[in-house]
Each structure stands twice: as C-alpha cells, then as structure tokens.
Design a protein around this motif. Structure first.
Motif, PDB file in Angstrom:
ATOM      1  N   ILE A 238       0.885  -1.167   0.000  1.00 33.58           N
ATOM      2  CA  ILE A 238       0.000   0.000   0.000  1.00 33.58           C
ATOM      3  C   ILE A 238       0.922   1.215   0.000  1.00 33.58           C
ATOM      4  O   ILE A 238       1.589   1.499   1.004  1.00 33.58           O
ATOM      5  CB  ILE A 238      -0.924  -0.022   1.225  1.00 33.58           C
ATOM      6  CG1 ILE A 238      -1.822  -1.271   1.194  1.00 33.58           C
ATOM      7  CG2 ILE A 238      -1.773   1.247   1.293  1.00 33.58           C
ATOM      8  CD1 ILE A 238      -2.536  -1.554   2.501  1.00 33.58           C
ATOM      9  N   SER A 239       0.993   1.919  -1.124  1.00 34.66           N
ATOM     10  CA  SER A 239       2.039   2.939  -1.293  1.00 34.66           C
ATOM     11  C   SER A 239       1.510   4.201  -1.969  1.00 34.66           C
ATOM     12  O   SER A 239       0.586   4.162  -2.794  1.00 34.66           O
ATOM     13  CB  SER A 239       3.191   2.367  -2.135  1.00 34.66           C
ATOM     14  OG  SER A 239       2.725   1.929  -3.400  1.00 34.66           O
ATOM     15  N   ASN A 240       2.113   5.328  -1.613  1.00 35.21           N
ATOM     16  CA  ASN A 240       1.881   6.606  -2.302  1.00 35.21           C
ATOM     17  C   ASN A 240       0.420   7.054  -2.285  1.00 35.21           C
ATOM     18  O   ASN A 240      -0.003   7.816  -3.161  1.00 35.21           O
ATOM     19  CB  ASN A 240       2.368   6.537  -3.759  1.00 35.21           C
ATOM     20  CG  ASN A 240       3.867   6.448  -3.880  1.00 35.21           C
ATOM     21  OD1 ASN A 240       4.589   7.213  -3.245  1.00 35.21           O
ATOM     22  ND2 ASN A 240       4.347   5.495  -4.674  1.00 35.21           N
ATOM     23  N   ASN A 241      -0.350   6.598  -1.315  1.00 36.08           N
ATOM     24  CA  ASN A 241      -1.746   7.012  -1.233  1.00 36.08           C
ATOM     25  C   ASN A 241      -1.889   8.233  -0.332  1.00 36.08           C
ATOM     26  O   ASN A 241      -1.076   8.473   0.559  1.00 36.08           O
ATOM     27  CB  ASN A 241      -2.597   5.858  -0.704  1.00 36.08           C
ATOM     28  CG  ASN A 241      -2.534   4.648  -1.613  1.00 36.08           C
ATOM     29  OD1 ASN A 241      -3.064   4.647  -2.721  1.00 36.08           O
ATOM     30  ND2 ASN A 241      -1.844   3.601  -1.159  1.00 36.08           N
ATOM     31  N   PHE A 242      -2.930   9.000  -0.587  1.00 33.98           N
ATOM     32  CA  PHE A 242      -3.230  10.208   0.182  1.00 33.98           C
ATOM     33  C   PHE A 242      -4.575   9.978   0.852  1.00 33.98           C
ATOM     34  O   PHE A 242      -5.599   9.879   0.176  1.00 33.98           O
ATOM     35  CB  PHE A 242      -3.281  11.416  -0.758  1.00 33.98           C
ATOM     36  CG  PHE A 242      -3.331  12.747  -0.067  1.00 33.98           C
ATOM     37  CD1 PHE A 242      -2.630  12.971   1.112  1.00 33.98           C
ATOM     38  CD2 PHE A 242      -4.052  13.794  -0.619  1.00 33.98           C
ATOM     39  CE1 PHE A 242      -2.668  14.218   1.739  1.00 33.98           C
ATOM     40  CE2 PHE A 242      -4.084  15.042  -0.008  1.00 33.98           C
ATOM     41  CZ  PHE A 242      -3.399  15.258   1.173  1.00 33.98           C
ATOM     42  N   MET A 243      -4.575   9.871   2.187  1.00 32.28           N
ATOM     43  CA  MET A 243      -5.780   9.499   2.916  1.00 32.28           C
ATOM     44  C   MET A 243      -6.191  10.634   3.841  1.00 32.28           C
ATOM     45  O   MET A 243      -5.361  11.185   4.572  1.00 32.28           O
ATOM     46  CB  MET A 243      -5.530   8.213   3.709  1.00 32.28           C
ATOM     47  CG  MET A 243      -5.030   7.075   2.838  1.00 32.28           C
ATOM     48  SD  MET A 243      -4.828   5.525   3.751  1.00 32.28           S
ATOM     49  CE  MET A 243      -3.703   4.659   2.643  1.00 32.28           C
ATOM     50  N   THR A 244      -7.472  10.964   3.812  1.00 37.97           N
ATOM     51  CA  THR A 244      -7.986  12.067   4.617  1.00 37.97           C
ATOM     52  C   THR A 244      -9.407  11.757   5.079  1.00 37.97           C
ATOM     53  O   THR A 244     -10.086  10.881   4.541  1.00 37.97           O
ATOM     54  CB  THR A 244      -8.034  13.382   3.807  1.00 37.97           C
ATOM     55  OG1 THR A 244      -8.902  13.218   2.679  1.00 37.97           O
ATOM     56  CG2 THR A 244      -6.652  13.797   3.329  1.00 37.97           C
TER      57      THR A 244
END
Length: 402
Positions: A238-244
């Motif tokens: 699980i890489s380079n994701n932007f979670m908000t």
C-alpha cells in the motif's frame, strides 16, 4: 474554464471541507479539495522529479512517454506486493461508459465488464468520470485499474472488492464516500455470479487476496475502512496514497481469533496520512507489517495499533502529533494486558517524532520476526516530505512527465 466554474472552485478552497455522505461532488471540486486545500503548503514545493528517493516514482514518472508505456508501471512495485503484475501481460481495455446499471450482466465498455473477465487486462479510462457502483466491484485475477490521464472517481456507492484473487494493481483513482451494498446477485467472472450479503462499505476490501498493489490513490470518507485486508490476505503493498477525513483508516487482519492471518505480510510505504484521520493507520493483527517512510500529519486517537501479537517494523516515518496533550502516543497496544503486549515485536527505527509524538516499543530488539517484517530499505525520515509530496491520485498529461 468558465467564470462560474472558477468561482465554484475558488469558494471551495475557502470553505471548510465537508465530510458528509451527501451526493457525490463534481470531480473537479473533489480534486481541488483533496489535492490543493488540504496540502497546499506542501504542494508549493513543486512536482516530483527524478532522483527524489521514492523508488516507485523514480521508476516511471520521469518518462514523458508514460502513456505509451503504461504497463511498465507493473515493474516498479516495491515491498511485499512487488510481484503483483496486474494486467501487465494482457491487452489494454478502455472504459468508455461510466454507468453500472446491472451487476449481473454488465455492459461492454463499463468498468465492471472489464474487471470480471478471465484474461489479464490493463484497464484505463477514455475521459474523466464519476462511477457510482450499484454493487461491490468484485475483481477477477490479473487486472490493473489505471486512472492515469483522467480524473476517475469511484464514489457514492459500494466500492472495490478483491476476494480470493491474485495479481491486482489499483492505481490513480479517487475512492471516496463508499457505502454498503449487498443482498443482491453480483457477477465475479464471465461464468459465475452469486448472492452477496451486506458489505462493509470499504474503499478497497482485500479478502483472501494475494499479490496486491494499491498505489497513488486518494481515499476518504468511506463507511468502514479505506483499505482493509483480512482472511489470509498477504503479499500486499500500500504505497503513495493520500488518505484524509476518515475514522478507522486501515485494518490488517480479520480478528484476534483468525489465526490464518499469521502469515500476512504488508508493506505500507510513502503514504500521506492527512487531515481528519482518527485511528488505524494501520491496525494490525497476527502478521508482519513494514511501515516505512510515511508522513503522518494528523491523528485524533493514535496512528499505529494492533492486537494478537503482530510484528510491526516502523522505519523512517515522520509523526506529527496533534496539539492536544492526550493523544501524543503514536502506538496503541489493544485488547491485551501490559504483561502480554510487552512481548509483541514492535519497534521504531529512524522515525522522526514531532510535537511530542512518542512510540511505545515492545518485544525483543533482535527478534527474527523483524526479518519477516522487512521489505525494503528505509530512506532517512528527513526526506519523507519530498518522498511523499506526490502522494494520491496524480494529474498526468499525455506527452509530459507525470
């Protein structure tokens, strides 16, 4: 761009971001909210270029002909999911139809029609689109969903399910406002459909899946988890994701009693855990988890937690604690007395602790378990800001660096 659209975008940057489950917003507004307002100060640093220290991005993003070499992306994976080739060896399939009217007999040209096929496919999108799925998108093996070159939102309905299949790549999507589905028939191959009970409403649900890579997606505000992996799933990156804007971000391991998850191996690398997150970044059970070079800029309860004796190897991350004085601890050892969790193998190595953040380590310093929870070399935590600068779905344009 019309004056009216410009005003809408401008006002969206001034107003607080809504995290309600109201009807899906226009794609351009969502992209602006997620990629500009939340992280505007970091984006001012500019776009990534070659030699940033992010091995995934340095592998492909500097190629101006990325659009002609899409399947090369499959060779850029790292970590425990690095063998996930997705649809690399298949043909390109173009989604031309954003509808999802029938989960049993999907129309050619739709995303659902593509993901259920038996053959390897590299799935791309003809144009910007919002796909509101009628039921879970149940994937077949050897598939890549590649959103590069378009603004693709899977939102407002059930989302992606990777169940008992292998070799899956999910890249470049905006996945948000996912809801429960079920009590319906859903097709998972050209030859089979079956009755589905009520789903959890995850953004990406990995259930008994292996060789899975989830990279460069923007995820927020789903009914349950943003990315969950359970029931014997393993070989996952699980890489380079932007979670908000989400409560229980990531669950890795089904339950304390489900011991089949003891062989789970997951790499969590180069992600940005941003505004409005509460806990589970991730929450781990039983297996081996490498948490490396991520940027944690927000949590309300804790960042990394677990139960049932998982091995957690935290290396080169940046942890910025909240301003309140009660939730500075990065870690949470759950569902066990101290005499038990003190034996669990959790360590912090080279992590940068800011604003009073602290990591409660446990277990043996030289345990062989850490070898099973090591998947790539960590870069210095001082580089995390640049390594994660491009986290989330990218706005790639044909003929130029992405």
């Amino acid at each position: 761009m019309s004056v009216s659209l410009f005003l809408i975008l401008f006002l969206s940057l001034l107003a607080p971001i809504s995290i309600s489950s109201s009807p899906v917003q226009d794609p351009e507004l969502v992209v602006k909210e997620v990629h500009e307002k939340i992280n505007a100060s970091r984006r001012n640093l500019g776009f990534l270029s070659c030699g940033t220290g992010n091995p995934i991005d340095d592998c492909w993003r500097c190629d101006p002909n990325w659009e002609k070499n899409r399947q090369r992306l499959a060779d850029c994976a790292i970590g425990f999911g690095k063998q996930a080739i997705g649809g690399r060896d298949g043909r390109i399939y173009v989604v031309t139809d954003s509808s999802d009217d029938d989960a049993v007999t999907p129309k050619p040209g739709t995303l659902r029609y593509a993901v259920i096929q038996d053959e390897p496919l590299w799935i791309i999108f003809e144009r910007d689109m919002v796909i509101q799925l009628k039921e879970e998108l149940i994937m077949n093996s050897f598939k890549t969903i590649d959103g590069r070159g378009a603004s693709v939102h899977i939102a407002g309905g059930p989302c992606i399910t990777i169940q008992y299949v292998t070799n899956i790549i999910i890249h470049g999507l905006n996945i948000h406002d996912c809801k429960q589905g079920g009590n319906a028939n859903v097709r998972n191959s050209p030859h089979h459909y079956g009755w589905r009970t009520i789903s959890d409403g995850d953004g990406v649900s990995i259930f008994g899946g292996s060789h899975v890579w989830v990279d460069h997606n923007s995820l927020s505000n789903c009914n349950d988890g943003l990315i969950d992996a359970i029931h014997g799933s393993t070989a996952i990156t699980i890489s380079n994701n932007f979670m908000t804007h989400h409560d229980k971000v990531m669950l890795l391991g089904h339950s304390d009693t489900y011991t089949q998850d003891k062989n789970m191996q997951v790499t969590i690398a180069f992600n940005h855990f941003g505004e409005g997150l509460v806990q589970r970044m991730p929450r781990c059970r039983h297996g081996y988890f490498h948490v490396v070079n991520n940027d944690y800029t927000h949590w309300e309860k804790y960042a990394i937690g677990g139960s049932a004796d998982p091995t957690i190897n935290s290396q080169g991350n940046r942890f910025l604690a909240p301003n309140d004085r009660f939730n500075k601890q990065v870690t949470k050892h759950e569902d066990a007395p101290e005499g038990e969790w003190r034996k669990w193998n959790w360590r912090s190595e080279g992590d940068l602790m800011l604003n009073g953040a602290f990591f409660v380590a446990s277990g043996a310093e030289t345990s062989s378990g850490y070898a099973k929870a090591s998947s790539l070399g960590a870069r210095p935590s001082s580089l995390v800001s640049s390594i994660t600068l491009g986290a989330g779905a990218l706005r790639c344009k044909k003929g130029s660096h992405c």
